[in-house]
Write a protein that holds these residues in place. Structure first.
Motif, PDB file in Angstrom:
ATOM      1  N   PHE A  97      39.943  71.337 -58.274  1.00  0.00           N
ATOM      2  CA  PHE A  97      38.887  70.325 -58.286  1.00  0.00           C
ATOM      3  C   PHE A  97      38.045  70.477 -57.028  1.00  0.00           C
ATOM      4  O   PHE A  97      38.561  70.762 -55.957  1.00  0.00           O
ATOM      5  CB  PHE A  97      39.491  68.915 -58.297  1.00  0.00           C
ATOM      6  CG  PHE A  97      40.416  68.684 -59.448  1.00  0.00           C
ATOM      7  CD1 PHE A  97      39.915  68.452 -60.712  1.00  0.00           C
ATOM      8  CD2 PHE A  97      41.786  68.727 -59.271  1.00  0.00           C
ATOM      9  CE1 PHE A  97      40.770  68.252 -61.782  1.00  0.00           C
ATOM     10  CE2 PHE A  97      42.648  68.535 -60.328  1.00  0.00           C
ATOM     11  CZ  PHE A  97      42.141  68.293 -61.592  1.00  0.00           C
ATOM     12  N   SER A  98      36.722  70.260 -57.175  1.00  0.00           N
ATOM     13  CA  SER A  98      35.832  70.326 -56.029  1.00  0.00           C
ATOM     14  C   SER A  98      34.844  69.161 -56.112  1.00  0.00           C
ATOM     15  O   SER A  98      34.046  69.119 -57.053  1.00  0.00           O
ATOM     16  CB  SER A  98      35.077  71.646 -56.018  1.00  0.00           C
ATOM     17  OG  SER A  98      34.203  71.691 -54.921  1.00  0.00           O
ATOM     18  N   PRO A  99      34.879  68.218 -55.186  1.00  0.00           N
ATOM     19  CA  PRO A  99      35.810  68.112 -54.078  1.00  0.00           C
ATOM     20  C   PRO A  99      37.216  67.775 -54.582  1.00  0.00           C
ATOM     21  O   PRO A  99      37.381  67.315 -55.707  1.00  0.00           O
ATOM     22  CB  PRO A  99      35.226  66.982 -53.223  1.00  0.00           C
ATOM     23  CG  PRO A  99      34.466  66.138 -54.179  1.00  0.00           C
ATOM     24  CD  PRO A  99      33.924  67.085 -55.220  1.00  0.00           C
ATOM     25  N   PRO A 100      38.225  67.967 -53.728  1.00  0.00           N
ATOM     26  CA  PRO A 100      39.606  67.777 -54.153  1.00  0.00           C
ATOM     27  C   PRO A 100      40.062  66.318 -54.200  1.00  0.00           C
ATOM     28  O   PRO A 100      41.231  66.052 -54.434  1.00  0.00           O
ATOM     29  CB  PRO A 100      40.415  68.566 -53.125  1.00  0.00           C
ATOM     30  CG  PRO A 100      39.568  68.560 -51.906  1.00  0.00           C
ATOM     31  CD  PRO A 100      38.147  68.560 -52.395  1.00  0.00           C
ATOM     32  N   THR A 101      39.124  65.383 -53.962  1.00  0.00           N
ATOM     33  CA  THR A 101      39.463  63.961 -54.010  1.00  0.00           C
ATOM     34  C   THR A 101      38.587  63.269 -55.032  1.00  0.00           C
ATOM     35  O   THR A 101      37.500  63.762 -55.377  1.00  0.00           O
ATOM     36  CB  THR A 101      39.251  63.307 -52.631  1.00  0.00           C
ATOM     37  OG1 THR A 101      37.878  63.493 -52.252  1.00  0.00           O
ATOM     38  CG2 THR A 101      40.164  63.915 -51.580  1.00  0.00           C
ATOM     39  N   LEU A 102      39.060  62.098 -55.491  1.00  0.00           N
ATOM     40  CA  LEU A 102      38.298  61.353 -56.490  1.00  0.00           C
ATOM     41  C   LEU A 102      38.502  59.873 -56.249  1.00  0.00           C
ATOM     42  O   LEU A 102      39.632  59.413 -56.058  1.00  0.00           O
ATOM     43  CB  LEU A 102      38.759  61.732 -57.907  1.00  0.00           C
ATOM     44  CG  LEU A 102      38.044  61.076 -59.082  1.00  0.00           C
ATOM     45  CD1 LEU A 102      36.542  61.404 -59.058  1.00  0.00           C
ATOM     46  CD2 LEU A 102      38.654  61.536 -60.396  1.00  0.00           C
ATOM     47  N   ALA A 103      37.402  59.113 -56.235  1.00  0.00           N
ATOM     48  CA  ALA A 103      37.449  57.666 -56.066  1.00  0.00           C
ATOM     49  C   ALA A 103      36.940  57.017 -57.345  1.00  0.00           C
ATOM     50  O   ALA A 103      36.244  57.654 -58.152  1.00  0.00           O
ATOM     51  CB  ALA A 103      36.588  57.244 -54.884  1.00  0.00           C
ATOM     52  N   VAL A 104      37.282  55.753 -57.529  1.00  0.00           N
ATOM     53  CA  VAL A 104      36.789  55.002 -58.682  1.00  0.00           C
ATOM     54  C   VAL A 104      35.257  55.037 -58.651  1.00  0.00           C
ATOM     55  O   VAL A 104      34.643  54.766 -57.625  1.00  0.00           O
ATOM     56  CB  VAL A 104      37.306  53.546 -58.647  1.00  0.00           C
ATOM     57  CG1 VAL A 104      36.664  52.734 -59.764  1.00  0.00           C
ATOM     58  CG2 VAL A 104      38.816  53.517 -58.770  1.00  0.00           C
ATOM     59  N   GLY A 105      34.655  55.422 -59.754  1.00  0.00           N
ATOM     60  CA  GLY A 105      33.202  55.527 -59.837  1.00  0.00           C
ATOM     61  C   GLY A 105      32.652  56.852 -59.343  1.00  0.00           C
ATOM     62  O   GLY A 105      31.487  57.153 -59.543  1.00  0.00           O
ATOM     63  N   GLY A 106      33.488  57.659 -58.700  1.00  0.00           N
ATOM     64  CA  GLY A 106      33.048  58.953 -58.180  1.00  0.00           C
ATOM     65  C   GLY A 106      33.299  60.067 -59.179  1.00  0.00           C
ATOM     66  O   GLY A 106      33.879  59.858 -60.249  1.00  0.00           O
ATOM     67  N   THR A 128      32.980  67.807 -65.535  1.00  0.00           N
ATOM     68  CA  THR A 128      32.820  66.686 -64.614  1.00  0.00           C
ATOM     69  C   THR A 128      33.869  65.621 -64.897  1.00  0.00           C
ATOM     70  O   THR A 128      33.951  65.094 -66.001  1.00  0.00           O
ATOM     71  CB  THR A 128      31.411  66.073 -64.719  1.00  0.00           C
ATOM     72  OG1 THR A 128      30.454  67.090 -64.430  1.00  0.00           O
ATOM     73  CG2 THR A 128      31.243  64.920 -63.749  1.00  0.00           C
ATOM     74  N   VAL A 129      34.678  65.322 -63.886  1.00  0.00           N
ATOM     75  CA  VAL A 129      35.733  64.316 -63.992  1.00  0.00           C
ATOM     76  C   VAL A 129      35.239  63.070 -63.275  1.00  0.00           C
ATOM     77  O   VAL A 129      34.793  63.141 -62.127  1.00  0.00           O
ATOM     78  CB  VAL A 129      37.046  64.814 -63.337  1.00  0.00           C
ATOM     79  CG1 VAL A 129      38.153  63.791 -63.501  1.00  0.00           C
ATOM     80  CG2 VAL A 129      37.455  66.172 -63.924  1.00  0.00           C
ATOM     81  N   THR A 130      35.319  61.916 -63.949  1.00  0.00           N
ATOM     82  CA  THR A 130      34.866  60.652 -63.375  1.00  0.00           C
ATOM     83  C   THR A 130      36.047  59.714 -63.200  1.00  0.00           C
ATOM     84  O   THR A 130      36.821  59.508 -64.148  1.00  0.00           O
ATOM     85  CB  THR A 130      33.807  59.990 -64.290  1.00  0.00           C
ATOM     86  OG1 THR A 130      32.708  60.900 -64.446  1.00  0.00           O
ATOM     87  CG2 THR A 130      33.303  58.689 -63.697  1.00  0.00           C
ATOM     88  N   GLY A 131      36.186  59.123 -62.004  1.00  0.00           N
ATOM     89  CA  GLY A 131      37.239  58.152 -61.741  1.00  0.00           C
ATOM     90  C   GLY A 131      36.890  56.824 -62.390  1.00  0.00           C
ATOM     91  O   GLY A 131      35.796  56.310 -62.192  1.00  0.00           O
ATOM     92  N   VAL A 132      37.819  56.260 -63.173  1.00  0.00           N
ATOM     93  CA  VAL A 132      37.594  54.993 -63.867  1.00  0.00           C
ATOM     94  C   VAL A 132      38.386  53.865 -63.204  1.00  0.00           C
ATOM     95  O   VAL A 132      37.894  52.758 -63.045  1.00  0.00           O
ATOM     96  CB  VAL A 132      37.991  55.118 -65.358  1.00  0.00           C
ATOM     97  CG1 VAL A 132      37.869  53.794 -66.088  1.00  0.00           C
ATOM     98  CG2 VAL A 132      37.146  56.183 -66.052  1.00  0.00           C
ATOM     99  N   ALA A 133      39.631  54.143 -62.828  1.00  0.00           N
ATOM    100  CA  ALA A 133      40.495  53.150 -62.199  1.00  0.00           C
ATOM    101  C   ALA A 133      41.468  53.873 -61.275  1.00  0.00           C
ATOM    102  O   ALA A 133      41.721  55.069 -61.440  1.00  0.00           O
ATOM    103  CB  ALA A 133      41.262  52.361 -63.264  1.00  0.00           C
ATOM    104  N   VAL A 186      43.345  59.091 -58.176  1.00  0.00           N
ATOM    105  CA  VAL A 186      42.069  58.383 -58.100  1.00  0.00           C
ATOM    106  C   VAL A 186      42.274  57.197 -57.171  1.00  0.00           C
ATOM    107  O   VAL A 186      43.124  56.337 -57.425  1.00  0.00           O
ATOM    108  CB  VAL A 186      41.597  57.901 -59.489  1.00  0.00           C
ATOM    109  CG1 VAL A 186      40.287  57.140 -59.362  1.00  0.00           C
ATOM    110  CG2 VAL A 186      41.443  59.077 -60.435  1.00  0.00           C
ATOM    111  N   GLY A 187      41.523  57.161 -56.069  1.00  0.00           N
ATOM    112  CA  GLY A 187      41.639  56.083 -55.095  1.00  0.00           C
ATOM    113  C   GLY A 187      40.535  55.071 -55.261  1.00  0.00           C
ATOM    114  O   GLY A 187      39.513  55.324 -55.914  1.00  0.00           O
TER     115      GLY A 187
END
Length: 189
Positions: A78-87, A118-123, A151-152
């Motif tokens: 994954f790029s970036p390697p982090t994912l936040a809610v809504g990101g 594209t991966v989207t953070g939901v919760a 997902v943070g």
């Protein structure tokens, strides 16, 4: 001068490219080819004959089966390697040689969704994704690969309420009036 006997290797009655008229060596002929497609091929060897032996034909019992080539999926990242809610983040992976795209699916759509790569953070939670690649006539489908991503929560950016904005406005306007009054008092009369 008599010609040397040869063997013509055929696939379903048609000479195999590079395997027609193979010379005998110690009574045997060999056909090495990479031109056969995936599937079963009825192979026939046709001996040309010579002054001692007549022409003859032999068939390979069961034919020759060419299996599809296995492929695999590697470098699932994954790029970036982090994912936040809504990101969002982008999933990527390297597939095999079939030429088919690697596709991504979320097995936890309440935590994350996928559209294309594209991966989207939901919760908040663990986002579980799979990567798949279909096969074709020459390659098997790649075994599915799984990858997870946490997902943070997004960092809450403090916002000023309407009341806070009104209070700030009054406070600033009070300073402005005081400054104006002080300057006015210093003016010569």
């Amino acid at each position: 001068a008599a010609s040397s006997p040869t063997v013509d290797f055929q696939d379903n009655g048609t000479s195999i490219s590079g395997c027609a008229s193979q010379p005998l060596s110690s009574g045997s002929a060999t056909c090495i080819t990479s031109t056969l497609s995936v599937g079963n091929h009825p192979i026939t060897a046709v001996y040309s004959g010579d002054s001692t032996y007549a022409t003859s034909t032999g068939t390979l019992t069961g034919g020759q089966t060419v299996n599809p080539i296995p492929q695999s999926i590697t470098n699932f990242t994954f790029s970036p390697p982090t994912l936040a809610v809504g990101g969002t983040t982008t999933a990527s992976a390297t597939g095999g040689a079939s030429g088919n795209p690697v596709t991504f699916t979320s097995t936890t759509p309440s935590v994350c969704t996928v559209s294309g790569s594209t991966v989207t953070g939901v919760a908040s939670g663990t986002c579980n994704l799979t990567a798949d690649q279909a096969g074709n006539a020459s390659y098997t489908a790649a075994p599915q690969v799984n990858q997870s991503l946490t997902v943070g929560q997004t960092a809450d950016i403090p916002t000023l309420s309407e009341w806070a904005m009104l209070l700030l406005g009054l406070l600033l306007s009070g300073f402005a009036w005081r400054e104006l009054a002080q300057r006015t008092a210093r003016l010569p009369r």
